[in-house]
Structure formats: structure tokens, C-alpha cells
Design a protein around this motif. Structure first.
Motif, mmCIF file in Angstrom:
data_model
loop_
_atom_site.group_PDB
_atom_site.id
_atom_site.type_symbol
_atom_site.label_atom_id
_atom_site.label_comp_id
_atom_site.label_asym_id
_atom_site.label_seq_id
_atom_site.Cartn_x
_atom_site.Cartn_y
_atom_site.Cartn_z
ATOM 1 N N THR A 41 1.389 6.548 -7.085
ATOM 2 C CA THR A 41 0.294 7.435 -7.456
ATOM 3 C C THR A 41 0.695 8.894 -7.323
ATOM 4 O O THR A 41 0.339 9.738 -8.157
ATOM 5 C CB THR A 41 -0.945 7.153 -6.593
ATOM 6 O OG1 THR A 41 -1.286 5.771 -6.682
ATOM 7 C CG2 THR A 41 -2.128 7.991 -7.042
ATOM 8 N N LEU A 87 -7.941 10.696 -10.493
ATOM 9 C CA LEU A 87 -8.083 11.118 -9.103
ATOM 10 C C LEU A 87 -9.135 12.227 -8.970
ATOM 11 O O LEU A 87 -9.201 13.141 -9.797
ATOM 12 C CB LEU A 87 -6.751 11.621 -8.557
ATOM 13 C CG LEU A 87 -5.662 10.576 -8.288
ATOM 14 C CD1 LEU A 87 -4.359 11.252 -7.911
ATOM 15 C CD2 LEU A 87 -6.100 9.610 -7.194
ATOM 16 N N ARG A 130 -6.386 15.701 -4.668
ATOM 17 C CA ARG A 130 -4.945 15.457 -4.563
ATOM 18 C C ARG A 130 -4.343 16.206 -3.372
ATOM 19 O O ARG A 130 -3.305 16.850 -3.505
ATOM 20 C CB ARG A 130 -4.259 15.902 -5.857
ATOM 21 C CG ARG A 130 -4.682 15.133 -7.088
ATOM 22 C CD ARG A 130 -4.194 15.805 -8.376
ATOM 23 N NE ARG A 130 -4.403 14.941 -9.536
ATOM 24 C CZ ARG A 130 -5.553 14.816 -10.165
ATOM 25 N NH1 ARG A 130 -6.620 15.491 -9.748
ATOM 26 N NH2 ARG A 130 -5.658 14.014 -11.219
ATOM 27 N N LEU A 138 -7.660 6.094 -1.362
ATOM 28 C CA LEU A 138 -7.155 5.948 -2.727
ATOM 29 C C LEU A 138 -8.107 5.110 -3.580
ATOM 30 O O LEU A 138 -8.278 5.372 -4.776
ATOM 31 C CB LEU A 138 -5.751 5.321 -2.706
ATOM 32 C CG LEU A 138 -5.006 5.298 -4.043
ATOM 33 C CD1 LEU A 138 -4.828 6.713 -4.592
ATOM 34 C CD2 LEU A 138 -3.653 4.615 -3.885
ATOM 35 N N THR A 139 -8.743 4.123 -2.966
ATOM 36 C CA THR A 139 -9.719 3.316 -3.717
ATOM 37 C C THR A 139 -10.949 4.139 -4.096
ATOM 38 O O THR A 139 -11.687 3.765 -5.012
ATOM 39 C CB THR A 139 -10.171 2.091 -2.893
ATOM 40 O OG1 THR A 139 -10.903 2.536 -1.737
ATOM 41 C CG2 THR A 139 -8.981 1.266 -2.458
ATOM 42 N N GLN A 191 -4.919 4.419 2.238
ATOM 43 C CA GLN A 191 -5.165 3.275 1.351
ATOM 44 C C GLN A 191 -6.652 3.184 1.003
ATOM 45 O O GLN A 191 -7.020 2.960 -0.156
ATOM 46 C CB GLN A 191 -4.692 1.997 2.023
ATOM 47 C CG GLN A 191 -4.780 0.759 1.142
ATOM 48 C CD GLN A 191 -4.254 -0.470 1.858
ATOM 49 O OE1 GLN A 191 -4.002 -0.452 3.062
ATOM 50 N NE2 GLN A 191 -4.075 -1.558 1.115
ATOM 51 N N LEU A 209 0.910 4.178 -2.971
ATOM 52 C CA LEU A 209 0.731 5.605 -2.748
ATOM 53 C C LEU A 209 1.868 6.409 -3.374
ATOM 54 O O LEU A 209 1.642 7.453 -3.994
ATOM 55 C CB LEU A 209 0.653 5.893 -1.251
ATOM 56 C CG LEU A 209 -0.674 5.583 -0.571
ATOM 57 C CD1 LEU A 209 -0.506 5.569 0.944
ATOM 58 C CD2 LEU A 209 -1.714 6.625 -0.976
ATOM 59 N N SER A 247 0.822 -1.206 0.000
ATOM 60 C CA SER A 247 0.000 0.000 0.000
ATOM 61 C C SER A 247 0.859 1.261 0.000
ATOM 62 O O SER A 247 0.504 2.271 -0.620
ATOM 63 C CB SER A 247 -0.916 -0.009 1.224
ATOM 64 O OG SER A 247 -0.161 -0.116 2.423
ATOM 65 N N HIS A 302 -9.245 9.532 -3.876
ATOM 66 C CA HIS A 302 -8.691 10.655 -3.129
ATOM 67 C C HIS A 302 -7.265 10.315 -2.673
ATOM 68 O O HIS A 302 -7.055 9.317 -1.988
ATOM 69 C CB HIS A 302 -9.560 10.985 -1.915
ATOM 70 C CG HIS A 302 -10.958 11.385 -2.272
ATOM 71 N ND1 HIS A 302 -11.278 12.638 -2.757
ATOM 72 C CD2 HIS A 302 -12.131 10.684 -2.223
ATOM 73 C CE1 HIS A 302 -12.582 12.698 -2.991
ATOM 74 N NE2 HIS A 302 -13.121 11.533 -2.676
ATOM 75 N N LEU A 303 -6.309 11.165 -3.049
ATOM 76 C CA LEU A 303 -4.911 10.946 -2.679
ATOM 77 C C LEU A 303 -4.557 11.782 -1.465
ATOM 78 O O LEU A 303 -4.642 13.012 -1.500
ATOM 79 C CB LEU A 303 -3.994 11.331 -3.853
ATOM 80 C CG LEU A 303 -2.486 11.274 -3.578
ATOM 81 C CD1 LEU A 303 -2.039 9.834 -3.334
ATOM 82 C CD2 LEU A 303 -1.705 11.888 -4.730
#
Length: 386
Positions: A16, A24, A27, A340-341, A337, A13, A9, A344-345
């Protein structure tokens, strides 16, 4: 197995953050300024001018230390912050990361050799050092700089050759090295024959009104024990990979030899673009505009983050990041983690080798993107607690 199947994970990240996929939704964890903050017209004018007047010069590999007129501009830039050196003591690199790698690969040869970094620290420095076979030890970063008591203990035990740190607008905390601690750190380096690598990648985001309140190490030391690293990729554009390092003459000589072995040609076009922006004053004006925009958005991001339950210990006076805490017992990596799915970072503390797992870094320029903080708040509310 999907494309992510073999990645942890944390590495997912990191990947990404570097690739910045268009899918996305937000960010807030990005390490660079978004496209909307880049002065495309200024850069485009420089590109057109270089394409028109210097296209023949691009047919050769260029100066092994980088475009000389750019190094002469860098000499002036360094003089403005108190570093008095010659253009011959500067090497232009493909970003600050390239400079840090060059220093590590040349000076640190013995597998398992100890080297010191701050914790938290910028995301990729530990990976770069470990890829050279080095044993990385961390020195806690406090609000006023590294914990010198811990650093002294590590120096006594391990006798490291180098310490990698940031004095101004430290990534991820946006904190500064206190003047009294800067002198203590240089005395420690003298006592233990330690070379300090000072990464000033975000230093151009410091307003001139604050320059008297911070202490960089290189101006105090005049490049005796300090190697100074700077970058334009953080302020101009992430894809414009131009950085530099400055060091004393004997170090530059061997670093140049090693750079010739590892890199055949310099990035002549990008170096000429940066030179033009520096020489005509466009870069200074651009940085001043960025500083104003960041000052305007910082209290808004901090207020909104606090409203949603995040804790910010000491709002910074400059820079593009806030270092926030999600709350006791919250695993920020697990939250990142999950988010991100959802598109959203965010940037959890683990990316920065931080020991307190509940922290996250917020990019001021992107955190107010639609839904970013709200999604983070919802994820924190539903996260398991001890």
C-alpha cells in the motif's frame, strides 16, 4: 480468496505504501512527499525543454554510467558537501534503491554471507539484501548513530563485509550521526576491513545552517571505505526515479560492468530532467522551499501528536519524519492493520525492523491530513494492552 488473501499484514502495508491507492483517506505513513508538495511547474518546464531539444538522444541506450553532464553536476554537488571525486567515479541509477541493490548483488556473492544494517532502518533494505541470499544482522540505532559496542561484537563474531547505514536524516528517526561516533565508526571499518554503504537519500532536506553540526562518513573517508548513495526521488517526485552512487575508481569499474549486465539502458530522459534542474539552480531553490515548509509544519505535528497521547523522544531539527511511540504494550503493526481497513495508512515500527513494536513513523507533510491523527488516537485507545 480476495486480492490480499495470500499477503501478510506487513506485506500488505508495504504494498500500500508503494502503490498509494487513491482510496486512502489519510497517508501519515507515506515515505514520500505528497503531490501538493511537488513543484510540478518546474518539472514540467524541464520536461518540455528536454522533449524539444534532446529527443534524438533518447533513441540510444546512453552512457553506461549515466548522462555525463548530470554526473558532472553531481561532482559539483558532492564537492559542496566535502566529497572530492571525479565524474568518472559516479554511476547514475534508477533511484537509491537501485544503487543499493547493485552494490549488494555485485559485492556479496556467497549465500548466507553476513551483512550489517541499522535497526530501525529504511523499509526495503533488509528485503533487498535477503533477496540476494544474505544473512542480515542488525545494529541498534541510537540517538547519535549506531551502537558501536554491538557492532564491534558482530564484527568480531561474523566478520561481515558491509554495513549499510545513514548518517544524516536517518529514515525513520530523522536523527544524525554524531561527529565523534563517525570517526569511531571509520576506525572500526578499518580494523575489520569493512565497507560502509552510506545512504544519504534524505540529505538534501538538511538546511545549510545545520550542515556544520552533522558528519557524513564519505567526506571524512573520501570514498576509501565508504560507498556514497544519493537520490532525487525523495525530494523531486517519487515517480522520477533518479539516484546515484559514488565510489573509488576500482569499485566503479566493476560496478559499471555489472550494471551493464543487469540493466541495458539508463533512464536517459529522467537523467536529463534532473540535470537541467541542477544546472539552472532550480533544484537547490526547490529543496530550500521544502526545508522551510517542513520546519513550519514540524512543531504543529509534534504538538498535535503529543496532545493525542503519542510520545516523541527528541523532536528532530530537520527532515520529513517524526518517530513516535504509541505507548507501552501497544502493537503498532496491529493498529496499522486495523487502520488500513478504515482507509488510513500509518507506518509501524515493524516496517523498519524495529524491535520496539509500539513505534510509528509520521510523515510531516501528510500527518495533518483530515482525520489521520484522530483515527490513530482512537485506534490506540481501543487497542489491547498487556
Amino acid at each position: 480468496m480476495n486480492a490480499w488473501g495470500s499477503l501478510s499484514s506487513l506485506h500488505r502495508l508495504r504494498y500500500t505504501m508503494i502503490q498509494d491507492p487513491p482510496s486512502l483517506l489519510s497517508r501519515s505513513g507515506a515515505g514520500n512527499l505528497p503531490a501538493s508538495w511537488i513543484d510540478e511547474e518546474r518539472i514540467a518546464r524541464a520536461f518540455r525543454s528536454i522533449s524539444k531539444h534532446a529527443h534524438r538522444a533518447l533513441s540510444n541506450p546512453g552512457d553506461s554510467q549515466g548522462y555525463l553532464p548530470l554526473r558532472e553536476q553531481l561532482q559539483i554537488k558532492l564537492r559542496d558537501i566535502g566529497i572530492h571525486t571525479e565524474a568518472s567515479n559516479i554511476i547514475v541509477t534508477s533511484g537509491a534503491g537501485d544503487a543499493l541493490s547493485l552494490i549488494a548483488q555485485y559485492y556479496l556473492h556467497r549465500p548466507g554471507e553476513p551483512v550489517l544494517v541499522e535497526s530501525p532502518c529504511q523499509p526495503l533494505i533488509v528485503d533487498r539484501l535477503m533477496s540476494c541470499g544474505l544473512a542480515v544482522e542488525t545494529v541498534p540505532r541510537l540517538s547519535d548513530g549506531p551502537d558501536l559496542e554491538v557492532m564491534r561484537q558482530l564484527c568480531e563474531q561474523l566478520r561481515p563485509k558491509m554495513f549499510f547505514c545513514s548518517s544524516v536524516l536517518h529514515n525513520p528517526t530523522s536523527s544524525h550521526l554524531a561527529p565523534h561516533k563517525a570517526f569511531q565508526l571509520l576506525r572500526l571499518a578499518e580494523e575489520f576491513d569493512l565497507t560502509i554503504v552510506e545512504d544519504d537519500s534524505y540529505g538534501d532536506l538538511l538546511p545549510s545552517s545545520l550542515s556544520a553540526t552533522v558528519s557524513r562518513l564519505a567526506p571524512l573517508d573520501q570514498l576509501n571505505r565508504v560507498i556514497y548513495v544519493g537520490s532525487f526521488s525523495k525530494t523531486l517526485a517519487a515517480g522520477l526515479r533518479v539516484g546515484y552512487l559514488a565510489a573509488r575508481a576500482d569499485r566503479i569499474e566493476w560496478l559499471t560492468v555489472y550494471r551493464l549486465i543487469s540493466t541495458i539502458a539508463s533512464n536517459s530522459f529522467a537523467e536529463r530532467v534532473v540535470h537541467q534542474l541542477l544546472s539552472d539552480g532550480e533544484y537547490r531553490h526547490h529543496c530550500e522551499q521544502l526545508q522551510v515548509r517542513l520546519d513550519e509544519v514540524r512543531p504543529r505535528v509534534a504538538a498535535e501528536a503529543r496532545r493525542l497521547g503519542l510520545h516523541i523522544d527528541g523532536e528532530p531539527d530537520a527532515g520529513m519524519f517524526l518517530w513516535a511511540d504509541l505507548g507501552p504494550g501497544i502493537d503498532s503493526l496491529a493498529v496499522a492493520q486495523h487502520l488500513l481497513t478504515k482507509g488510513h495508512l500509518i507506518a509501524p515500527g515493524a516496517l523498519f525492523h524495529d524491535y520496539k513494536s509500539s513505534r510509528v513513523r509520521l510523515n510531516l507533510a501528510t500527518t495533518l491530513d483530515v482525520g489521520a491523527l484522530e483515527a490513530l488516537a482512537r485506534a490506540v485507545q481501543s487497542a489491547p494492552r498487556p
